[in-house]
Design a protein around this motif. Structure first.
Motif, PDB file in Angstrom:
ATOM      1  N   ILE A 125    -139.116   6.544 -22.310  1.00 37.06           N
ATOM      2  CA  ILE A 125    -139.560   8.135 -21.910  1.00 37.06           C
ATOM      3  C   ILE A 125    -141.002   7.950 -22.025  1.00 37.06           C
ATOM      4  CG2 ILE A 125    -140.137   9.945 -23.009  1.00 37.06           C
ATOM      5  CD1 ILE A 125    -137.856  10.184 -24.714  1.00 37.06           C
ATOM      6  N   ARG A 126    -141.560   6.910 -22.108  1.00 39.25           N
ATOM      7  CA  ARG A 126    -143.066   6.984 -21.732  1.00 39.25           C
ATOM      8  C   ARG A 126    -142.775   6.756 -20.269  1.00 39.25           C
ATOM      9  NH1 ARG A 126    -145.513   1.785 -24.698  1.00 39.25           N
ATOM     10  NH2 ARG A 126    -143.541   2.081 -25.814  1.00 39.25           N
ATOM     11  N   LYS A 127    -142.106   6.281 -19.132  1.00 36.38           N
ATOM     12  CA  LYS A 127    -142.186   6.258 -17.873  1.00 36.38           C
ATOM     13  C   LYS A 127    -141.726   7.607 -16.907  1.00 36.38           C
ATOM     14  CE  LYS A 127    -141.443   1.410 -18.257  1.00 36.38           C
ATOM     15  NZ  LYS A 127    -139.908   0.221 -18.118  1.00 36.38           N
ATOM     16  N   GLU A 128    -140.826   8.064 -18.302  1.00 38.73           N
ATOM     17  CA  GLU A 128    -140.235   9.832 -17.564  1.00 38.73           C
ATOM     18  C   GLU A 128    -141.812  10.757 -17.586  1.00 38.73           C
ATOM     19  OE1 GLU A 128    -137.278  10.048 -16.555  1.00 38.73           O
ATOM     20  OE2 GLU A 128    -137.403   7.486 -16.997  1.00 38.73           O
ATOM     21  N   ASP A 129    -141.231  11.888 -15.837  1.00 36.55           N
ATOM     22  CA  ASP A 129    -142.807  12.514 -16.204  1.00 36.55           C
ATOM     23  C   ASP A 129    -142.099  13.581 -17.397  1.00 36.55           C
ATOM     24  OD1 ASP A 129    -143.866  14.659 -15.049  1.00 36.55           O
ATOM     25  OD2 ASP A 129    -142.535  15.422 -13.606  1.00 36.55           O
TER      26      ASP A 129
END
Length: 177
Positions: free
Chosen positions: A85-89
């Motif tokens: 999720i850290r990589k998601e917008d």
């Protein structure tokens, strides 16, 4: 007795760096929040989840969660989901959550309006029917009046509000909510 060590002298750059860097506790709180967001996404139905701008890796991880039965395995997998999720917008994801909340609020407001109309129709009778028909000319006056009479009779006799529920359902169908 142990010797007291003097505090190391930090340069001003090192002091500024420590002040800007979040604490370990803050990082843990953020990770737990991201894991909770992941759990929320996992708990959603696939149709609801399709509204979110999620990467293929994230969608695969969400699908994988349903196959994990071990408690410890699920805990580790949730950590992995938090990492993904850290990589998601996150702003786009939050925007979708905001729009869902706004839609829910509008539905709640519409249902409260219907409840007020139902109570007003049962309490006031024909004058309220005339007002309702003026606002909603497509409504079936005869069915509406019959449901109102039945609901009034139930209320007077202290019976369960079956007709009142039918009236609410009729109003909801009339207003297409």
């Amino acid at each position: 007795m142990r010797k007291q060590r003097p505090d190391p002298v930090l340069s001003t750059n090192e002091v500024k760096e420590q002040e800007e860097r979040p604490s370990k506790s803050q990082l843990k709180r953020e990770m737990h929040a991201l894991q909770a967001l992941g759990e929320t996404l996992i708990a959603m139905r696939p149709a609801e989840r399709d509204r979110f701008p999620l990467s293929d890796d994230m969608l695969r991880a969400i699908e994988e969660t349903s196959r994990i039965r071990s408690h410890e395995g699920r805990r580790r997998h949730m950590q992995y989901v938090g990492k993904l999720i850290r990589k998601e917008d996150l702003t786009a994801i939050q925007g979708v959550f905001d729009s869902i909340d706004q839609e829910q609020e509008q539905r709640d407001h519409a249902f409260h309006r219907l409840e007020k109309w139902r109570e007003r129709l049962i309490d006031e009778g024909d004058p309220a029917v005339d007002l309702f028909m003026a606002e909603h000319p497509d409504a079936d006056r005869q069915t509406l009046r019959q449901l109102i009479r039945n609901a009034q009779r139930e209320r007077e006799q202290g019976k369960p509000p079956t007709s009142s529920r039918k009236l609410f359902k009729h109003l909801r169908e009339t207003l297409a909510l």
